[in-house]
Design an enzyme around this catalytic site. Structure first.
Site, PDB file in Angstrom:
ATOM      1  N   LYS A 195       0.740  -1.207  -0.015  1.00 46.85           N
ATOM      2  CA  LYS A 195      -0.029   0.143   0.069  1.00 46.85           C
ATOM      3  C   LYS A 195       0.721   1.086  -0.054  1.00 46.85           C
ATOM      4  O   LYS A 195       1.443   1.722   0.883  1.00 46.85           O
ATOM      5  CB  LYS A 195      -0.818   0.044   1.235  1.00 46.85           C
ATOM      6  CG  LYS A 195      -2.349   0.620   0.938  1.00 46.85           C
ATOM      7  CD  LYS A 195      -2.417   2.060   1.082  1.00 46.85           C
ATOM      8  CE  LYS A 195      -1.969   2.971   2.235  1.00 46.85           C
ATOM      9  NZ  LYS A 195      -1.867   4.275   1.912  1.00 46.85           N
TER      10      LYS A 195
ATOM     11  N   GLY B  64       6.275   4.722   8.527  1.00 47.18           N
ATOM     12  CA  GLY B  64       5.446   5.960   8.649  1.00 47.18           C
ATOM     13  C   GLY B  64       5.558   6.691   9.942  1.00 47.18           C
ATOM     14  O   GLY B  64       6.599   6.578  10.556  1.00 47.18           O
ATOM     15  N   SER B  65       4.416   7.489  10.121  1.00 53.53           N
ATOM     16  CA  SER B  65       4.759   8.351  11.283  1.00 53.53           C
ATOM     17  C   SER B  65       4.312   7.581  12.333  1.00 53.53           C
ATOM     18  O   SER B  65       3.775   6.162  12.638  1.00 53.53           O
ATOM     19  CB  SER B  65       3.641   9.274  11.267  1.00 53.53           C
ATOM     20  OG  SER B  65       2.475   8.786  11.267  1.00 53.53           O
TER      21      SER B  65
ATOM     22  N   GLY C 226       1.759   4.452  13.234  1.00 51.03           N
ATOM     23  CA  GLY C 226       2.509   3.276  13.867  1.00 51.03           C
ATOM     24  C   GLY C 226       1.744   2.902  15.098  1.00 51.03           C
ATOM     25  O   GLY C 226       1.661   1.438  15.282  1.00 51.03           O
TER      26      GLY C 226
ATOM     27  N   GLU D  47       8.540   1.218  11.495  1.00 47.26           N
ATOM     28  CA  GLU D  47       9.777   2.139  11.180  1.00 47.26           C
ATOM     29  C   GLU D  47       9.138   3.412  11.390  1.00 47.26           C
ATOM     30  O   GLU D  47       8.595   3.695  10.276  1.00 47.26           O
ATOM     31  CB  GLU D  47      10.388   1.760   9.786  1.00 47.26           C
ATOM     32  CG  GLU D  47      11.029   0.399   9.599  1.00 47.26           C
ATOM     33  CD  GLU D  47      12.424   0.188  10.295  1.00 47.26           C
ATOM     34  OE1 GLU D  47      12.719   1.105  10.602  1.00 47.26           O
ATOM     35  OE2 GLU D  47      12.572  -1.023  10.479  1.00 47.26           O
TER      36      GLU D  47
ATOM     37  N   CYS E 151      13.375  10.646   7.154  1.00 39.16           N
ATOM     38  CA  CYS E 151      13.372  10.053   8.849  1.00 39.16           C
ATOM     39  C   CYS E 151      14.360  10.178   9.670  1.00 39.16           C
ATOM     40  O   CYS E 151      14.348  10.443  10.677  1.00 39.16           O
ATOM     41  CB  CYS E 151      12.785   8.540   8.699  1.00 39.16           C
ATOM     42  SG  CYS E 151      13.675   7.728   8.128  1.00 39.16           S
TER      43      CYS E 151
ATOM     44  N   GLU F 100       9.125  16.167  15.179  1.00 42.32           N
ATOM     45  CA  GLU F 100       9.775  15.922  13.845  1.00 42.32           C
ATOM     46  C   GLU F 100       9.006  17.063  12.979  1.00 42.32           C
ATOM     47  O   GLU F 100       7.704  17.037  12.972  1.00 42.32           O
ATOM     48  CB  GLU F 100       9.412  14.661  13.471  1.00 42.32           C
ATOM     49  CG  GLU F 100       9.815  14.170  12.082  1.00 42.32           C
ATOM     50  CD  GLU F 100       9.554  12.717  11.646  1.00 42.32           C
ATOM     51  OE1 GLU F 100       8.355  12.302  11.714  1.00 42.32           O
ATOM     52  OE2 GLU F 100      10.470  12.028  11.238  1.00 42.32           O
TER      53      GLU F 100
HETATM   54  P1  NAD Z   1       2.144   8.588   7.831  1.00 47.97           P
HETATM   55  O1  NAD Z   1       2.079   7.774   9.052  1.00 47.97           O
HETATM   56  O2  NAD Z   1       1.122   9.631   7.568  1.00 47.97           O
HETATM   57  O3  NAD Z   1       1.550   7.481   6.610  1.00 47.97           O
HETATM   58  C1  NAD Z   1       2.547   6.129   6.198  1.00 47.97           C
HETATM   59  C2  NAD Z   1       1.661   5.300   5.454  1.00 47.97           C
HETATM   60  O4  NAD Z   1       0.567   4.793   6.253  1.00 47.97           O
HETATM   61  C3  NAD Z   1       0.763   5.750   4.120  1.00 47.97           C
HETATM   62  O5  NAD Z   1       0.779   4.747   2.984  1.00 47.97           O
HETATM   63  C4  NAD Z   1      -0.331   6.213   4.685  1.00 47.97           C
HETATM   64  O6  NAD Z   1      -1.517   5.871   3.741  1.00 47.97           O
HETATM   65  C5  NAD Z   1      -0.737   5.164   5.622  1.00 47.97           C
HETATM   66  N1  NAD Z   1      -1.550   5.244   6.558  1.00 47.97           N
HETATM   67  C6  NAD Z   1      -1.985   6.201   7.160  1.00 47.97           C
HETATM   68  N2  NAD Z   1      -3.229   6.272   8.268  1.00 47.97           N
HETATM   69  C7  NAD Z   1      -3.317   4.964   8.223  1.00 47.97           C
HETATM   70  C8  NAD Z   1      -4.157   4.140   8.812  1.00 47.97           C
HETATM   71  N3  NAD Z   1      -5.100   4.645   9.970  1.00 47.97           N
HETATM   72  N4  NAD Z   1      -4.188   2.767   8.782  1.00 47.97           N
HETATM   73  C9  NAD Z   1      -3.238   2.351   8.166  1.00 47.97           C
HETATM   74  N5  NAD Z   1      -2.353   2.947   7.301  1.00 47.97           N
HETATM   75  C10 NAD Z   1      -2.386   4.288   7.184  1.00 47.97           C
HETATM   76  O7  NAD Z   1       3.498   8.983   7.294  1.00 47.97           O
HETATM   77  P2  NAD Z   1       3.850   9.866   5.870  1.00 47.97           P
HETATM   78  O8  NAD Z   1       3.678  11.334   6.305  1.00 47.97           O
HETATM   79  O9  NAD Z   1       3.622   9.177   4.847  1.00 47.97           O
HETATM   80  O10 NAD Z   1       5.508   9.566   6.155  1.00 47.97           O
HETATM   81  C11 NAD Z   1       6.419  10.352   6.943  1.00 47.97           C
HETATM   82  C12 NAD Z   1       6.903   9.562   8.240  1.00 47.97           C
HETATM   83  O11 NAD Z   1       7.258   8.547   7.782  1.00 47.97           O
HETATM   84  C13 NAD Z   1       7.706  10.519   9.212  1.00 47.97           C
HETATM   85  O12 NAD Z   1       7.423  10.403  10.439  1.00 47.97           O
HETATM   86  C14 NAD Z   1       9.062   9.640   8.723  1.00 47.97           C
HETATM   87  O13 NAD Z   1       9.783   9.846   9.746  1.00 47.97           O
HETATM   88  C15 NAD Z   1       8.550   8.246   8.787  1.00 47.97           C
HETATM   89  N6  NAD Z   1       9.525   7.499   8.116  1.00 47.97           N
HETATM   90  C16 NAD Z   1      10.157   6.608   8.869  1.00 47.97           C
HETATM   91  C17 NAD Z   1      11.236   5.763   8.165  1.00 47.97           C
HETATM   92  C18 NAD Z   1      11.800   4.767   9.079  1.00 47.97           C
HETATM   93  O14 NAD Z   1      12.613   4.038   8.252  1.00 47.97           O
HETATM   94  N7  NAD Z   1      11.992   4.945  10.390  1.00 47.97           N
HETATM   95  C19 NAD Z   1      11.419   5.886   6.719  1.00 47.97           C
HETATM   96  C20 NAD Z   1      10.554   6.851   6.018  1.00 47.97           C
HETATM   97  C21 NAD Z   1       9.836   7.639   6.683  1.00 47.97           C
END
Ligand code: NAD
Length: 495
Positions: free
Chosen positions: A188, A241-242, A246, A264, A299, A398
């Site tokens: 996804k 993601g965030s 998470g 992550e 990140c 962040e």
């Molecule tokens: P996000 O958490 O908003 O979204 C990430 C993914 O989760 C997207 O595909 C989104 O559609 C999905 N998502 C959102 N809400 C959801 C829900 N309720 N249920 C299931 N899936 C859902 O994050 P973002 O804005 O896309 O990315 C930025 C974040 O990702 C930052 O916090 C960054 O630090 C983190 N990140 C971490 C790493 C790592 O390896 N630690 C790497 C890259 C990015």
């Protein structure tokens, strides 16, 4: 290639926003779509399938059927290796097309889509392909009358939910070890950057991956993403993601079938530069280069810079000399090193933090404003704040944008205490020529990776992931197989 040529290609690009389920392109069952816009100039790129629970059901059923009949899991590791290496080769053969899609979709400079994102994604898939037929299982040292085999088996159906900042690389970090281990996968991508994921699925089929083994469901997080996280027939979820989402993923795993959930998450990485740093120019160049790379949307960006007070003026003078280089430019010009912020929402978040920094009394040394508004895209000037303290939101939260907060210290123990003083623990760095201090500091920093006298050291062979609320588990390296395999013990009575 000249920027005019990239623009010509962009104008005629063939974008297909349909999902990829069971080896075929399909619109969502509800026929709902969402518009996909480019952050580089606001142009509409096209319509994307808005997948929901019914589409996720279809993708999971397809992945489950593929797993059960062992069309992929049943292949020998050497056969899976050959397919994955072909997949990697084909990604490189499509490098310009994929790089262009990545840049149009999320705004990063074409220079880096071509030189970083495409080769890193291909290398990751190749590396796990090459690794999988070189891993042996174990025999436990049990008593004479038994034989205890410890074998790794694929978990089954793996859902990978990824963000938009490195769409292809984040996808590759999940799908490569999961596929190499024999799982079926449903990816996804972020709703902000779905295009390359969809092309990767087609390329995988071209490479010989059997249909149904790798599915892609574009859509919103609260719809397609939540449907995957809550699904009773998904065995494992790999999430990047965030931290906020998470936490929801872990809850949804618990509410449903207790699927294995790996996260992550976000970061607020601290970069500590001591007065005895061995090379001040290198430290400045790494601090500035790393925070503004990818528009600060990394990140692991070293967004908190702790500089020992006695060298702070010298450090900042050198840093200021570098800042103009990071002024955003046209992402389709190969000379550009800072591109567009992914969308209006993210730009608003970044500008909001800049405003909070000003209000809190931090000293704005550079940037602090939007840029290139005439393009219709979303750009923020590289921003540098001095005289920040750890209580300010720009130092504790962040931002995920091109904003660097500079703090100073006189006592390394105090710097470490502050560095550890956020909920995050993704990465950190220390610069000193005193190896005892370097090692003690590295041990004291609560982070998944600590850099010494460099930042951004990176290789597929090393694990990537966080302590604390930066997540659990590790991407990359052989350790990633731990996430996508179950350990089975088979006890055999032999006398
Ligand atoms: P996000 O958490 O908003 O979204 C990430 C993914 O989760 C997207 O595909 C989104 O559609 C999905 N998502 C959102 N809400 C959801 C829900 N309720 N249920 C299931 N899936 C859902 O994050 P973002 O804005 O896309 O990315 C930025 C974040 O990702 C930052 O916090 C960054 O630090 C983190 N990140 C971490 C790493 C790592 O390896 N630690 C790497 C890259 C990015």
């Amino acid at each position: 290639m000249a920027s005019t040529q990239w623009h010509e290609r962009a104008a005629s690009i063939n974008m297909d926003g349909r999902a990829f389920i069971g080896g075929e392109r399909v619109w969502s069952k509800s026929e709902q779509q969402f518009d996909n816009f480019s952050p580089i100039d606001g142009r509409k790129l096209g319509a994307v399938a808005r997948c929901g629970a019914a589409d996720v059901d279809a993708a999971v059923a397809s992945a489950r059927a593929a797993f059960e009949d062992r069309r992929w899991a049943g292949k020998s590791p050497a056969q899976r290796k050959r397919t994955l290496i072909k997949f990697a080769d084909l990604i490189l053969a499509h490098a310009e097309e994929l790089a262009l899609l990545e840049t149009l979709d999320m705004g990063k400079p074409i220079k880096y889509s071509l030189s970083v994102d495409v080769p890193a994604a291909a290398n990751c898939i190749r590396w796990y392909g090459e690794a999988v037929d070189k891993i042996y299982d174990e025999i436990a040292p049990t008593a004479d009358n038994s034989l205890a085999l410890i074998t790794r088996e694929p978990v089954g159906v793996v859902a990978a939910i990824v963000p938009w900042n490195y769409p292809m690389i984040m996808a590759a970090w999940k799908i490569a070890p999961a596929l190499a281990a024999g799982n079926s996968v449903i990816l996804k991508p972020s709703e902000k950057s779905p295009l390359t994921a969809l092309r990767l699925a087609e390329i995988a089929i071209e490479a010989g991956l059997p249909p149904g083994v790798f599915n892609v469901v574009p859509g919103y997080g609260h719809e397609a993403g939540a449907a995957l996280a809550l699904h009773m027939d998904v065995d494992c979820i790999g999430f990047t993601g965030s931290t906020k989402v998470g936490k929801q993923i872990l809850q949804m795993a618990g509410q449903s079938n207790l699927k294995r959930a790996w996260t992550e998450l976000g970061g607020k990485s601290a970069n500590i530069v001591c007065a005895d740093c061995p090379d001040l120019d290198a430290a400045v160049s790494a601090a500035i280069g790393s925070i503004y790379f990818n528009q600060g949307e990394s990140c692991n960006a070293p967004s908190r810079l702790f500089v020992e007070a006695s060298i702070k003026d010298a450090f900042l003078e050198k840093a200021m000399a570098m800042m103009p280089r990071f002024q955003p430019g046209d992402p389709l010009d190969e000379a550009t090193i800072m591109g567009a912020i992914v969308d209006a929402t993210q730009m608003k978040t970044v500008m909001g933090y800049i405003e909070q920094g000003k209000q809190a009394g931090a000293r704005l040394l550079f940037g602090g404003a939007a840029a290139r508004a005439e393009t219709g895209g979303f750009y923020v000037a590289p921003t540098l704040f001095d005289q920040v303290d750890s209580s300010m939101s720009i130092a504790s939260e962040e931002i995920f944008g091109p904003v660097l907060s500079v703090l100073s210290f006189t006592d390394i123990k105090d710097a470490v205490r502050q560095a550890n003083g956020t909920p995050y623990g993704l990465q950190a760095a220390v610069w000193t020529r005193d190896m005892t201090k370097a090692i003690q500091t590295a041990r004291a920093l609560r982070a998944g990776t600590v850099h010494v006298n460099q930042y951004d050291g990176d290789d597929i062979t090393v694990p990537f992931g966080g302590y604390k609320q930066s997540g659990n588990g590790r991407d990359k390296s052989l350790h990633a197989f731990d996430k996508y395999t179950e350990l089975k013990t088979t006890w055999i009575q032999i006398g």
